[in-house]
Motif scaffolding. Structure first.
Motif, PDB file in Angstrom:
ATOM      1  N   GLY A 155     -47.495 -32.555  62.587  1.00 52.90           N
ATOM      2  CA  GLY A 155     -48.503 -32.297  61.682  1.00 52.90           C
ATOM      3  C   GLY A 155     -49.807 -31.680  62.437  1.00 52.90           C
ATOM      4  O   GLY A 155     -50.092 -31.714  63.322  1.00 52.90           O
ATOM      5  N   ASP A 156     -50.535 -31.104  61.160  1.00 51.67           N
ATOM      6  CA  ASP A 156     -51.865 -30.315  61.983  1.00 51.67           C
ATOM      7  C   ASP A 156     -52.660 -31.376  62.451  1.00 51.67           C
ATOM      8  O   ASP A 156     -52.755 -32.753  62.142  1.00 51.67           O
ATOM      9  CB  ASP A 156     -52.448 -29.490  60.650  1.00 51.67           C
ATOM     10  CG  ASP A 156     -53.409 -28.445  61.239  1.00 51.67           C
ATOM     11  OD1 ASP A 156     -53.445 -28.281  62.437  1.00 51.67           O
ATOM     12  OD2 ASP A 156     -53.701 -27.763  60.453  1.00 51.67           O
ATOM     13  N   PHE A 157     -53.818 -31.156  63.110  1.00 57.91           N
ATOM     14  CA  PHE A 157     -54.805 -31.902  63.756  1.00 57.91           C
ATOM     15  C   PHE A 157     -55.724 -32.550  62.585  1.00 57.91           C
ATOM     16  O   PHE A 157     -56.145 -31.760  61.566  1.00 57.91           O
ATOM     17  CB  PHE A 157     -55.733 -31.010  64.422  1.00 57.91           C
ATOM     18  CG  PHE A 157     -55.051 -30.481  66.016  1.00 57.91           C
ATOM     19  CD1 PHE A 157     -55.121 -31.239  66.980  1.00 57.91           C
ATOM     20  CD2 PHE A 157     -53.984 -29.371  65.969  1.00 57.91           C
ATOM     21  CE1 PHE A 157     -54.597 -30.767  68.167  1.00 57.91           C
ATOM     22  CE2 PHE A 157     -53.581 -29.155  66.865  1.00 57.91           C
ATOM     23  CZ  PHE A 157     -53.760 -29.864  68.255  1.00 57.91           C
ATOM     24  N   SER A 158     -55.841 -33.616  62.669  1.00 57.99           N
ATOM     25  CA  SER A 158     -56.725 -34.467  61.603  1.00 57.99           C
ATOM     26  C   SER A 158     -58.114 -34.391  62.047  1.00 57.99           C
ATOM     27  O   SER A 158     -58.639 -33.863  62.915  1.00 57.99           O
ATOM     28  CB  SER A 158     -56.212 -36.026  61.816  1.00 57.99           C
ATOM     29  OG  SER A 158     -56.399 -36.582  63.088  1.00 57.99           O
ATOM     30  N   ASN A 159     -58.774 -34.756  61.055  1.00 55.89           N
ATOM     31  CA  ASN A 159     -60.629 -34.728  61.314  1.00 55.89           C
ATOM     32  C   ASN A 159     -60.991 -35.814  62.290  1.00 55.89           C
ATOM     33  O   ASN A 159     -61.750 -35.365  63.191  1.00 55.89           O
ATOM     34  CB  ASN A 159     -61.236 -35.328  60.028  1.00 55.89           C
ATOM     35  CG  ASN A 159     -61.004 -34.208  58.786  1.00 55.89           C
ATOM     36  OD1 ASN A 159     -60.672 -33.070  59.090  1.00 55.89           O
ATOM     37  ND2 ASN A 159     -60.985 -34.795  57.646  1.00 55.89           N
ATOM     38  N   GLU A 160     -60.121 -36.808  62.475  1.00 56.36           N
ATOM     39  CA  GLU A 160     -60.281 -37.631  63.741  1.00 56.36           C
ATOM     40  C   GLU A 160     -60.259 -36.984  64.972  1.00 56.36           C
ATOM     41  O   GLU A 160     -60.861 -37.092  66.147  1.00 56.36           O
ATOM     42  CB  GLU A 160     -59.638 -38.850  63.587  1.00 56.36           C
ATOM     43  CG  GLU A 160     -59.917 -39.772  64.676  1.00 56.36           C
ATOM     44  CD  GLU A 160     -59.034 -41.142  64.550  1.00 56.36           C
ATOM     45  OE1 GLU A 160     -58.071 -41.090  63.805  1.00 56.36           O
ATOM     46  OE2 GLU A 160     -59.307 -42.144  65.416  1.00 56.36           O
TER      47      GLU A 160
END
Length: 374
Positions: A155-160
């Motif tokens: 998956g794409d990069f998370s906010n964290e």
């Protein structure tokens, strides 16, 4: 992706050590340190020159210099992420001293709707088996970029993760800034020692981003006479000097690449020498050292004839000096010690009856003119 405060402290400590001892800052060692402390396993460091031309990259598979068969050759014109990074860096005049995070998430740059069918994704999948990226921009005009990858399944990069990458950027950028400061202090010190040894009385040392790294009082007095008393306010190691491009000339000037440049302004002679700091990734940081003398300073010197013949070694050293190389560059070129170079130059000065590099340069010019008349 979890991380501990202790990991961050260990990484910061490693970077602090690296800024002092490293020969080159952005390398596979940095990739290993980020993976070890933060868990990011797929990282690519790409290197460009200050004009944006691709030079090489290094990732988890090793180093790959540019070549006819390099996979990036076919994609470079369509790399929208790199294009945006470079364009914004040029507008913002990005240098090695920036510590404010510059992160480019590929899905933000291209847009979520177009992303899955973009050439950028195909390039990542074909060459790295990765799908998403976040790229950090460092150095002059973003000539170093560090890309972090993730697969489609992950998956794409998370906010964290973006928040963590911002912190990593600050750690790396501050360490890189200090690394460049240490390196530039060493380079400027070496150049100053050479200028003093050569007998020149007025000088400037600049980097390739039009900063004046060093100058002496006599040079500033000469510049005030030419450009006015406010010139002292423009001499800065942190802000570009607006009159330096005029003095240094065009980057396309072929004479600048292989010999000393001469500028005559009012009653002053400027001699401009080039010092290149080269790295294994293909990047070359260029410094200039500029000597200033008043017309007539050399009238007392007799340039007529060699008093004693130069040895073959001295002739090689004299030729390299004429081409603008520093003492250390001459030592590297001839594979001899710095002190041996200094000894050769002392003998050359005595035999040619000169007292400085400028006078030696003029002596060579006089010899060339005499040869042309015969």
């Amino acid at each position: 992706m979890g991380y501990q405060g202790a990991d961050q402290m260990r990484f910061f400590s490693e970077m602090s050590e690296r800024q002092i001892s490293a020969r080159e800052f952005f390398s596979s060692v940095l990739i290993d340190a980020i993976e070890r402390n933060f868990g990011f396993k797929k990282i690519l460091i790409s290197y460009f020159d200050t004009q944006g031309k691709f030079l090489s990259w290094v990732n988890w598979n090793g180093v790959m210099p540019d070549s006819v068969d390099h996979p990036y050759r076919k994609f470079v014109a369509n790399d929208i992420v790199r294009h945006v990074i470079h364009q914004e860096a040029v507008v913002d005049q990005l240098t090695y001293f920036n510590v404010i995070p510059r992160l480019y998430k590929s899905t933000d740059v291209i847009g979520a709707i177009d992303y899955e069918h973009s050439g950028y994704v195909r390039f990542l999948e074909e060459n790295f088996q990765q799908h998403y990226s976040v790229t950090m921009a460092f150095g002059i005009n973003a000539y170093i970029q560090v890309a972090f990858f993730k697969t489609l399944d992950a998956g794409d990069f998370s906010n964290e993760e973006i928040e963590l990458l911002n912190r990593i950027y600050v750690y790396v950028a501050n360490s890189y800034k200090n690394f460049k400061k240490h390196e530039q202090i060493r380079i400027v010190s070496n150049i100053q020692n050479e200028i003093i040894s050569s007998g020149e009385r007025a000088y400037l040392v600049t980097d390739d981003f039009m900063h004046i790294m060093s100058s002496n009082d006599l040079a500033q007095e000469y510049l005030k006479d030419i450009l006015g008393t406010t010139i002292a306010e423009q001499i800065s190691s942190s802000k570009p000097c607006n009159w330096l491009p005029f003095l240094l000339g065009s980057e396309n000037d072929s004479s600048a690449a292989n010999r000393v440049q001469t500028r005559i302004i009012k009653n002053y002679i400027f001699k401009i020498y080039t010092y290149d700091q080269s790295y294994s990734n293909g990047i070359v940081d260029t410094y200039h050292w500029i000597t200033i003398s008043q017309k007539g300073d050399d009238k007392a010197v007799d340039y007529s004839g060699v008093k004693l013949p130069l040895t073959q070694a001295e002739q090689k050293v004299a030729t390299l000096m004429y081409n603008g190389l520093t003492y250390q560059a001459i030592a590297d070129e001839l594979v001899i010690s710095y002190h041996t170079v200094k000894k050769h130059i002392q003998n050359i000065y005595i035999k040619c009856g000169v007292n400085s590099r400028f006078q030696l340069y003029k002596w060579f010019e006089d010899k060339e003119r005499e040869g042309a008349k015969k």
